[in-house]
Design a protein around this motif. Sequence first.
Motif, short mmCIF file in Angstrom:
data_model
loop_
_atom_site.label_atom_id
_atom_site.label_comp_id
_atom_site.label_asym_id
_atom_site.label_seq_id
_atom_site.Cartn_x
_atom_site.Cartn_y
_atom_site.Cartn_z
N TYR A 1 0.69 -0.84 0.20
CA TYR A 1 -0.04 -0.02 -0.29
C TYR A 1 1.04 1.01 0.16
O TYR A 1 1.77 0.98 0.48
CB TYR A 1 -0.92 -0.11 1.32
N SER A 2 0.28 2.01 -0.22
CA SER A 2 0.82 3.41 -0.49
C SER A 2 0.11 4.77 -0.72
O SER A 2 -1.25 4.07 -1.50
CB SER A 2 2.12 4.08 -1.62
N VAL A 3 0.18 5.86 0.47
CA VAL A 3 -0.83 6.69 0.40
C VAL A 3 -0.05 8.37 -0.02
O VAL A 3 1.46 8.16 0.51
CB VAL A 3 -1.57 6.78 1.72
N LYS A 4 -0.46 8.90 -0.95
CA LYS A 4 0.04 9.89 -1.43
C LYS A 4 1.55 9.72 -1.96
O LYS A 4 2.47 10.85 -1.35
CB LYS A 4 0.16 11.53 -0.67
N ASN A 5 1.88 8.63 -2.74
CA ASN A 5 2.72 8.05 -3.13
C ASN A 5 3.79 8.29 -2.26
O ASN A 5 5.29 8.26 -2.42
CB ASN A 5 3.63 9.58 -4.04
N MET A 6 3.36 8.10 -0.70
CA MET A 6 4.31 6.84 -0.20
C MET A 6 4.12 6.08 0.69
O MET A 6 2.59 5.53 1.19
CB MET A 6 4.65 8.09 1.55
N THR A 7 5.06 5.38 0.70
CA THR A 7 4.69 3.43 0.78
C THR A 7 4.62 3.36 2.67
O THR A 7 5.66 3.28 2.97
CB THR A 7 6.30 2.87 0.55
N VAL A 8 3.91 2.26 2.64
CA VAL A 8 3.65 1.94 4.06
C VAL A 8 4.20 0.84 4.07
O VAL A 8 4.62 0.35 3.82
CB VAL A 8 1.84 1.48 4.06
N ASN A 9 4.60 1.10 5.74
CA ASN A 9 5.67 -0.01 6.70
C ASN A 9 5.30 -1.36 7.40
O ASN A 9 4.84 -0.87 8.27
CB ASN A 9 6.68 0.92 7.17
N GLY A 10 5.32 -2.29 6.72
CA GLY A 10 4.47 -3.15 6.36
C GLY A 10 4.86 -3.92 8.13
O GLY A 10 4.08 -4.37 8.87
N LYS A 11 6.47 -3.76 8.22
CA LYS A 11 7.22 -3.97 9.30
C LYS A 11 6.87 -3.19 10.68
O LYS A 11 6.48 -3.54 11.82
CB LYS A 11 9.02 -4.31 9.28
N LEU A 12 6.62 -2.09 10.39
CA LEU A 12 6.53 -1.03 11.58
C LEU A 12 4.90 -1.31 12.26
O LEU A 12 4.88 -1.11 13.09
CB LEU A 12 7.00 0.65 11.54
N THR A 13 4.64 -1.33 10.81
CA THR A 13 2.46 -1.48 11.22
C THR A 13 2.46 -2.85 11.25
O THR A 13 0.99 -2.88 11.51
CB THR A 13 2.10 -1.20 10.37
N LEU A 14 3.16 -3.58 12.14
CA LEU A 14 2.34 -5.24 11.55
C LEU A 14 1.78 -5.40 12.47
O LEU A 14 0.11 -6.16 12.83
CB LEU A 14 4.37 -6.59 11.80
N GLY A 15 2.00 -4.99 14.28
CA GLY A 15 1.57 -5.64 14.89
C GLY A 15 -0.35 -5.18 15.45
O GLY A 15 -1.58 -5.73 14.89
N GLU A 16 -0.46 -3.61 14.84
CA GLU A 16 -1.93 -2.53 14.14
C GLU A 16 -1.82 -3.67 13.01
O GLU A 16 -3.66 -3.69 14.00
CB GLU A 16 -1.92 -1.74 14.34
N ASN A 17 -1.81 -3.58 12.63
CA ASN A 17 -2.40 -4.89 10.98
C ASN A 17 -3.00 -5.86 11.63
O ASN A 17 -4.35 -6.27 10.94
CB ASN A 17 -1.81 -4.86 9.93
N ILE A 18 -2.31 -6.45 12.59
CA ILE A 18 -2.58 -7.90 12.79
C ILE A 18 -3.81 -7.63 13.94
O ILE A 18 -5.21 -8.47 13.43
CB ILE A 18 -1.52 -8.76 13.66
N ALA A 19 -3.89 -6.70 14.50
CA ALA A 19 -5.39 -6.57 15.34
C ALA A 19 -6.42 -5.53 14.59
O ALA A 19 -7.41 -6.05 15.18
CB ALA A 19 -4.71 -5.32 16.11
N ASP A 20 -6.42 -5.63 13.78
CA ASP A 20 -6.95 -4.12 12.71
C ASP A 20 -7.46 -5.97 12.38
O ASP A 20 -8.62 -5.64 12.58
CB ASP A 20 -6.56 -3.68 11.85
N ILE A 21 -6.89 -6.83 11.78
CA ILE A 21 -7.91 -8.42 11.07
C ILE A 21 -8.34 -9.05 11.49
O ILE A 21 -9.78 -9.39 11.81
CB ILE A 21 -6.33 -8.51 10.53
N GLY A 22 -7.55 -8.63 12.96
CA GLY A 22 -8.45 -10.08 13.57
C GLY A 22 -9.46 -10.02 14.79
O GLY A 22 -10.45 -10.32 14.32
#
Length: 760
Positions: A642-663
């Motif tokens: 994913y990227s927002v306004k040409n800035m790429t999301v850091n999947g490693k940095l946001t991993l914990g929050e993303n796991i929590a969002d999906i679950g």
Amino acid sequence: MAFGSKAELVIEEYNENPRKWKRQRKHFIFALCLAGVVIIGLIVILSLEVAGIARIGGAVNERINGGGNTDARVGTTPSPDALSQTCLTPECIRAANVLVSGLDPSVDPCQDFWQFSCGGWLKKNPIPADQRYWGIDSTMGETIKSTLKTMLETPIMRDGELSSERKFKQFYQSCMDTEAIDKLGKEPAEKMIENLGGWAPLGDWNATSWDFFTALITAQYTFDRSVLFRFYITADDRNSTHNIIQIDQGGLTTDRSYYFENETTSTFYIAYKEFMVRIAALMGADENATEQFVQDIITFEKSLANITIATDAPERIDPDLLYNKLTLGELEALSPSVDWVSFFAHNYDDITNATEVIITNRRYFGNLSELIDNTEPKVLNSYLVWVVMRGYLHLLSSDFRGAMEDYQKARRGTTKTQDRWKTCQSAVNSQFGLALGGLFVEEYFSPESKTEAEDLIARVKDVFVGRLDSIYWMDEQTKEAAKEKAYSMKYKIGYPPMAINTTALDDKYKGVNISCADCYLQNVLARIPNDYKESAERLKKPVDKNRWYMNPQVVNAYYSSTSNQMVFPAGIMQWPFFDKNQPRFMNYGMIGAVVGHELTHGFDDSGAKYNLDGNLEMWWQPEAWSGFEESTKCVSEYYSTYSVKNMTVNGKLTLGENIADIGGLLQTYYAYKNWETENGPERTLPGLNRTTHEAFFISFAQSWCGEYRPKYLKTLIRTDSHAPVSVRVLGTVSQMKEFAEAFKCPKGSPMNPAERCSVW
């Protein structure tokens, strides 16, 4: 006391507590107004429905780009049976207005569910000039702020010497008295500098007499400003009933990544240099001294950035790598430029070479000592005093505040300074948040709301535990341990008991001497000795797992790994996130997703390493842990696309929050389905023309409607463990087949990809 039908009861209650009378009168007037609005709304909506032109949100069911189900459910005359399935209560009408007005019906939800759900809201809610981010949670916060403003500006009810109410209201008044603050000019800053031993740019610094360590002690314990490192009294991760000192890296003005930008073209460097020049000039430094000061600070902070561990490095994310226990004697051997024993003995009892502490990274503290040794004392002086000063500029006269505000505008992309009352209210929240929160919850959080929330939490827990049996990569022993941890997870809702106990609050703040309404800085500094005394007492005692780390009025929630508990302050338990009378699909889609999110944090890439007692301990079988890591790798890689306004999301940095969002969303969805099974299906909303399951997902998405200013988004993507709000919606629903089924999304469409990542 409940609202009585007899006049005597009302009069008695008014005499006893004017705030309760005000609340009842307000509710009565509100009820009359609401009744009128509801009657009119019912007439309008029924007329539209019967006429077959109920288009509250436009053709919300129309799909574009040839995707999805194109059944024409909008604009047709509904059958009597359909009308009977529509909810027309005041709460449903209010819910319909929120959800429908937020939609952009021109967008296919299977193509871009974020824009479909939030496009209307974004058009109607541009970012205010003084805000760097604006979302639905921001509007909730603004409502609470307005409420607290009224409370802060009402006359003091308890005016005793120890009254916490008197203290925080006088503190607020002293902040609002900008005339008194402006009269002092630079005098408060000069006194700070004097306490710190002088400041090199002003020429009143003596190289022979100035001592870095003495100034370091003063900065920390007199002004509560951390220089080069920060420390906390916190639970020992491997012995969570025991408090310990934890020491972390620190000292930079912004994230380290900005220091590696081009110094000539970087907006950070341009704004930061201008900021320093203005402050030095206000303090009376000449041009040459100012130029040298600015260059010294930039050079030193660049060197500090070089030894600072990057935010997305494993050493800043993995709790095992963040845990480095050693004695102060061993720390002094590693980092001898600081007298660590003397530093902590200044405030804490029984500190010796044998005292154990935790440092977050050995490499940083070894390099820090070398940096201090290789830096001239004059530069250390310039830097240390600057760190202290920049932490207090917003408390000084208008010329200093103006310089700070202009710097912040340049960094955030805002064009306006927020209203003074909001600044002062934030200061009260920081200094007396629990006492102020007590006034809020007494009026705006009911026991009935807590009961409803407890039922929701229990249902989400049951779903999480039940779904563990279907995790193919988890063995039975690990599944049982996970179930035990989930059922052992505690929760807190609303506020701690102390918040409404005026005796306990007065005792908590008894050491804070707020003695004048026209000496703001003095009042701020008065809180510091009390805080450090409380901190010293806490270090001596076992961990208080009933302690709250957020004030009741905060629109947020958190999970604590070392306590294995979730906390939901009263601030987030407000409409539209939660209302005990609104449709359950809206409660589950909004606050329910928050509950599921926090619960899943106990099993994300960090929380999963803590056992049911909150200790950092491997409780997984090796094969199960390997399966977990493989699943989380999929999530990390997916979000990095994913990227927002040409800035790429850091999947490693946001991993914990993303796991929590999906679950979290998955669990609360099935919790809602279980509620439906027990209570029967809910009626749909007027004008939305969506099933209750579709409305559940729309509610979730709209809880994240919001927008960032580009400069702030850049900082967030570099430093925040949370992905941007649009990604939190798109990344979550696209990983749920249940969403695709609800919206009938074609296979291969953006919201129904061929392959998905799933952890919980």
